[in-house]
Design a protein around this motif. Structure first.
Motif, PDB file in Angstrom:
ATOM      1  N   ALA A 154      18.929  35.796  -5.882  1.00  0.00           N
ATOM      2  CA  ALA A 154      18.835  35.458  -7.298  1.00  0.00           C
ATOM      3  C   ALA A 154      17.420  35.040  -7.681  1.00  0.00           C
ATOM      4  O   ALA A 154      16.995  35.216  -8.828  1.00  0.00           O
ATOM      5  CB  ALA A 154      19.820  34.337  -7.641  1.00  0.00           C
ATOM      6  N   SER A 155      16.665  34.499  -6.722  1.00  0.00           N
ATOM      7  CA  SER A 155      15.294  34.047  -6.972  1.00  0.00           C
ATOM      8  C   SER A 155      14.263  35.136  -6.727  1.00  0.00           C
ATOM      9  O   SER A 155      13.072  34.926  -6.975  1.00  0.00           O
ATOM     10  CB  SER A 155      14.974  32.837  -6.083  1.00  0.00           C
ATOM     11  N   GLY A 156      14.704  36.281  -6.196  1.00  0.00           N
ATOM     12  CA  GLY A 156      13.763  37.337  -5.874  1.00  0.00           C
ATOM     13  C   GLY A 156      12.918  37.047  -4.659  1.00  0.00           C
ATOM     14  O   GLY A 156      11.912  37.728  -4.412  1.00  0.00           O
ATOM     15  N   VAL A 157      13.306  36.051  -3.872  1.00  0.00           N
ATOM     16  CA  VAL A 157      12.529  35.687  -2.690  1.00  0.00           C
ATOM     17  C   VAL A 157      12.657  36.749  -1.603  1.00  0.00           C
ATOM     18  O   VAL A 157      11.823  36.831  -0.702  1.00  0.00           O
ATOM     19  CB  VAL A 157      12.965  34.294  -2.171  1.00  0.00           C
ATOM     20  N   ASP A 158      13.682  37.577  -1.693  1.00  0.00           N
ATOM     21  CA  ASP A 158      13.823  38.654  -0.715  1.00  0.00           C
ATOM     22  C   ASP A 158      12.615  39.585  -0.741  1.00  0.00           C
ATOM     23  O   ASP A 158      12.247  40.176   0.278  1.00  0.00           O
ATOM     24  CB  ASP A 158      15.106  39.440  -0.973  1.00  0.00           C
ATOM     25  N   THR A 256      25.422  41.054  -2.335  1.00  0.00           N
ATOM     26  CA  THR A 256      24.446  41.446  -3.347  1.00  0.00           C
ATOM     27  C   THR A 256      24.677  40.587  -4.576  1.00  0.00           C
ATOM     28  O   THR A 256      25.710  39.913  -4.692  1.00  0.00           O
ATOM     29  CB  THR A 256      24.585  42.935  -3.720  1.00  0.00           C
ATOM     30  N   VAL A 257      23.719  40.593  -5.495  1.00  0.00           N
ATOM     31  CA  VAL A 257      23.893  39.865  -6.745  1.00  0.00           C
ATOM     32  C   VAL A 257      24.013  40.864  -7.897  1.00  0.00           C
ATOM     33  O   VAL A 257      23.352  41.906  -7.906  1.00  0.00           O
ATOM     34  CB  VAL A 257      22.735  38.875  -7.003  1.00  0.00           C
ATOM     35  N   ASP A 258      24.853  40.509  -8.834  1.00  0.00           N
ATOM     36  CA  ASP A 258      25.080  41.331 -10.029  1.00  0.00           C
ATOM     37  C   ASP A 258      24.446  40.622 -11.215  1.00  0.00           C
ATOM     38  O   ASP A 258      25.010  39.666 -11.758  1.00  0.00           O
ATOM     39  CB  ASP A 258      26.586  41.524 -10.242  1.00  0.00           C
ATOM     40  N   GLU A 259      23.264  41.062 -11.608  1.00  0.00           N
ATOM     41  CA  GLU A 259      22.508  40.400 -12.672  1.00  0.00           C
ATOM     42  C   GLU A 259      23.175  40.549 -14.036  1.00  0.00           C
ATOM     43  O   GLU A 259      22.826  39.833 -14.980  1.00  0.00           O
ATOM     44  CB  GLU A 259      21.089  40.976 -12.738  1.00  0.00           C
TER      45      GLU A 259
END
Length: 400
Positions: A154-158, A256-259
């Motif tokens: 969710a933070s885009g740290v990936d 996974t995240v669903d934005e």
């Protein structure tokens, strides 16, 4: 970890018992009659039953906490006597006295990256929805196998990781199954605690089998009213064993995240994708067969099998490893690509083993904590804040 959690066990009882530097801090109590029946049946079949190490205070340790009264409302329930040596009872109260700040109802919703560091964490009070920003020298995630990758993605740290494609992947959950043996007479008429026996004879090939108490309380509380009495009657005539089959880590399994869907605190929806392999199913079948044989030998007229579909033993979504291309964490739990971010929960473990992973998670967290203290010894003027993005709270601890 065993010393801190007061684990009671018997280091001489099992065929796969590893080398130990010290004995268990607690002594396992005598077997309940129902546990003795299971152990004797296993021995007659050629197995070598052993005692399950348990973090239970069988003797009072002073203060407000009591000793275990050996009741049947233990496995899967909160302890009214606070005799279970979990974090809430045995660890956190002392840390709070030493200065740790406990932040209930605080949800960490975003980690903000500045170059190769996390500069701040955004938090939301899930009751008032008040927002705040927290800065810290180190960020240590301990939210669990599902919530930790949830926050990272969710933070885009990936995107900062050379193993970006592995963040949230390799999700494992034991192929667990409950095997109940139905007896003509109640095997545990006193409803005393009897989660005491484990069987590790098939450990290398599949996993372990351990005793469990039939969930009488759950049946009485959650089943439809018309089913509560007959279900409770049936369960009172059962003895239970749990098959814990080690499952394979596979890239296909993960989160996974669903934005497109955001909850009230601002986190995108987490989606979980998981399926077991044929090998996993075969391992479970091997252990289920062992459990059935033992239960029948112990007097069961017939057996019932229920597969556990929850993520109670979930592991592996931000795994440690030597290869920086496939492992988001290095051997000390540092998130590759970020200098001040560490992960200490079950998501860090690259294999599931064939037992409950909680003690391994605790031991690994202590190992990483020791590394951090040696890497950069904190002083009183510097703070170490440990943030948990779980849905129940966040922890902020002083450096000392």
């Amino acid at each position: 970890a065993e010393l801190l959690l007061g684990v009671a066990g018997d280091e001489t009882s099992g065929p796969n018992e590893p080398w130990r530097s010290t004995p268990y801090p607690g002594t396992a109590p005598p077997l309940a009659a129902s546990a003795r029946r299971i152990a004797d049946a296993a021995q007659r079949l050629g197995y070598t039953p052993s005692r399950i190490p348990l973090a239970i205070a069988y003797r009072a340790s002073g203060g407000s906490r009591g000793a275990c009264i050996r009741c049947g409302n233990c496995d899967g329930y909160a302890c009214a006597a606070e005799a279970k040596n979990d974090l809430a009872s045995a660890i956190l109260p002392d840390l709070v006295k030493q200065g740790m700040v406990l932040r209930p109802n605080t949800v960490c919703v975003r980690l903000v990256r500045s170059g190769s560091r996390i500069s701040e964490a955004h938090c939301v009070n899930r009751v008032t929805l008040a927002r705040e920003r927290v800065t810290a020298r180190l960020i240590v995630l301990g939210a669990g196998t599902l919530a930790t990758p949830h926050l990272l993605l969710a933070s885009g740290v990936d995107r900062a990781s050379p193993a970006r494609g592995a963040v949230g992947r390799y999700l494992m959950r034991h192929r667990n199954a409950i095997v109940l043996g139905v007896h003509e007479r109640r095997p545990n008429p006193r409803e005393e605690f009897d989660k005491q026996i484990a069987i590790f004879d098939r450990y290398d090939a599949a996993g372990s089998v351990q005793q469990m108490s039939p969930p009488l309380g759950l049946a009485r509380a959650y089943l439809p009213k018309l089913l509560r009495v007959p279900a409770s009657l049936l369960l009172s005539h059962t003895a239970g064993l749990v098959a814990i089959a080690e499952d394979q880590p596979r890239h296909e399994n993960g989160v996974t995240v669903d934005e497109s869907v955001v909850d009230r605190v601002g986190l995108p929806r987490l989606r979980v994708h998981h399926s077991h392999t044929t090998r996993d199913e075969r391992a479970a079948a091997t252990l289920i067969d062992v459990a059935k044989r033992v239960l029948r030998e112990a007097g069961a007229r017939f057996t019932l099998v229920h597969y556990i579909e929850t993520f109670t033993h979930a592991l592996g979504t931000v795994r440690m490893g030597l290869d920086g291309r496939t492992s988001p964490l290095d051997g000390h739990g540092r998130y590759r690509g970020i200098d001040n971010l560490y992960v200490v929960d079950g998501s860090a473990l690259p294999r599931s083993a064939g037992v409950n992973p909680s003690l391994t998670i605790a031991a690994n967290a202590l190992r990483i904590g020791l590394h951090l203290s040696r890497l950069s010894p904190p002083t009183r003027s510097r703070s170490l804040r440990v943030m948990s993005p779980s849905y129940t709270g966040a922890l902020v601890a002083p450096a000392q």
